[in-house]
Design an enzyme around this catalytic site. Sequence first.
Site, PDB file in Angstrom:
ATOM      1  N   GLY A 213       0.849  -1.067   0.035  1.00  0.00           N
ATOM      2  CA  GLY A 213       0.103   0.059  -0.004  1.00  0.00           C
ATOM      3  C   GLY A 213       0.931   1.295  -0.072  1.00  0.00           C
ATOM      4  N   SER A 214       0.289   2.312   0.752  1.00  0.00           N
ATOM      5  CA  SER A 214       1.090   3.667   0.664  1.00  0.00           C
ATOM      6  C   SER A 214       2.154   3.778   1.077  1.00  0.00           C
ATOM      7  CB  SER A 214      -0.031   4.516   1.365  1.00  0.00           C
ATOM      8  OG  SER A 214      -1.213   4.717   0.435  1.00  0.00           O
ATOM      9  N   THR A 215       2.678   2.742   2.157  1.00  0.00           N
ATOM     10  CA  THR A 215       4.074   2.604   2.524  1.00  0.00           C
ATOM     11  C   THR A 215       5.374   2.566   1.472  1.00  0.00           C
ATOM     12  OG1 THR A 215       4.220   0.173   3.015  1.00  0.00           O
ATOM     13  CG2 THR A 215       3.529   1.592   4.691  1.00  0.00           C
ATOM     14  N   LYS A 217       4.995   4.460  -1.192  1.00  0.00           N
ATOM     15  CA  LYS A 217       5.231   5.785  -1.706  1.00  0.00           C
ATOM     16  C   LYS A 217       6.559   6.573  -1.384  1.00  0.00           C
ATOM     17  CE  LYS A 217       0.273   6.593  -1.787  1.00  0.00           C
ATOM     18  NZ  LYS A 217      -0.868   7.234  -1.242  1.00  0.00           N
TER      19      LYS A 217
END
Length: 485
Positions: A213-215, A217
């Site tokens: 997921g957004s980790t 990014k």
Amino acid sequence: MNTTIRRVSVCTLLLVLALLVRATWVQFYEGRALADDDDNRRNAIETYAEPLGDIVVAGESITGSARTEGGDLAHKRTYDNGPLYAAVTGYASQAYAPTQLEGIYADLLNGTDPRLKSVTDTVTGRRAEPGTVVTTIDPAVQKAAYEALGDKKGAAVAIDPRTGRILAVVSTPSYDPGSLTDANTAGAAWEKLTADPDKPLTNRALRQPLPPGSTFKLVVAAAALEEGLYRSVDERTDSPDPYPLPGTVRNLTNENPEAPCENASIRVGLQYSCNNVFAKMAVDLGEDTVRETAERFGFNDATQDVPVRAHTSVYPSDMERSQTALTGIGQFDVTATPLQMAMVSAALANGGELVAPHLVGQITDGGGDVLEDHDETAATERIVSASTAGQLRSAMETVVEEGTGSNARIPGATVGGKTGTAQHGENNSSTPYAWFTSYAESGSSDRAVAVAVVVEQSDAARSEVSGNGLAAPVARATMEAALRD
């Protein structure tokens, strides 16, 4: 000589020669294979004839050996706080092949490693005194992570970013490795554990890759700064909101429609976890550039040993641009283990350099002499520049102080982090995975730690699943224990 007798003699001689050839083949060529066969009872008898060597945490043995009653296996393995350390030790069983550190160092622990033999042992053929495995685990950090995860299905990894020492490896639900040690009772325990749908035997910290997921990014942001796509985490990006996925009629939106994500800077994009910013950034960089940066952090490494072989974390290839966009937010076919995401934070916390993470500090022989010292030999590799690492640390601190990672705040410490909520299942129908990757530095000492946590499943309602709500509190408890004087 009678022709018949001559023929019988020749035939007999050939049979004798055949027997000699076969005996020689078995003795000199197949002997080792037969000796090493898992079904060879003599191996188990020899292994458990004497107590095994120990696995040590902070100077204390967390394993032992107990005398058995009856049978031909004289000893069996025992464990102190077995469920707490199961993801570290694995198990040594009279019935099943050993796992984790028990398996990797089986020869050292049962005294058959050639390095353990003295001259006397070599002459007499006696088995050497077993060696010892000295882990890097900090018992306070391990316990804090284990208790914080509680009855949630998930995992946590903590690393000292300056030394690479792994301070905690936790996987829940756990199991008691002591239930598998005795051949007379292991079968029933094995059936129960393997039938459990929560798969307690799976080491989720090292061997369970999931969409990060957004980790992820953070990896995309690192690539953008390293490649010069943006010069600073505070430079505005070219990021329409919503972002039209290339080649499709679908718009990528953000979890918070009120967040200031249009053309947001990397700092603001991380603070509010703006999907449009990092999806567009991944497309602008191109899949090859993102992959190259991900691989520097450790993705796509099929030989990642700590020394337990970690499952490969994957950044995919041969994608359409819309798929590359989704990888920018840690979706599509991107997968990562908690170990991998802890490595990302560790590298950033250490000024852009990654010290090879390791779970074992030393192994010693029966007399305490060091055979291998992994603390001294751990390799250091530069992943990103010190400037990039510093800018991303600053942005991660903003995430904790002013953004989506508020539950990771620790009074008196500098904390940076990144939340992630990874969708999965058909049409994202399953409960999302909650992620948090972070680092913390003490304000009163030189202690530092990097932590990654994933919560696969909890009792929380689907709408309440978030990295900040479920994973960040686990990371905070783990970091607090690591920073405690």
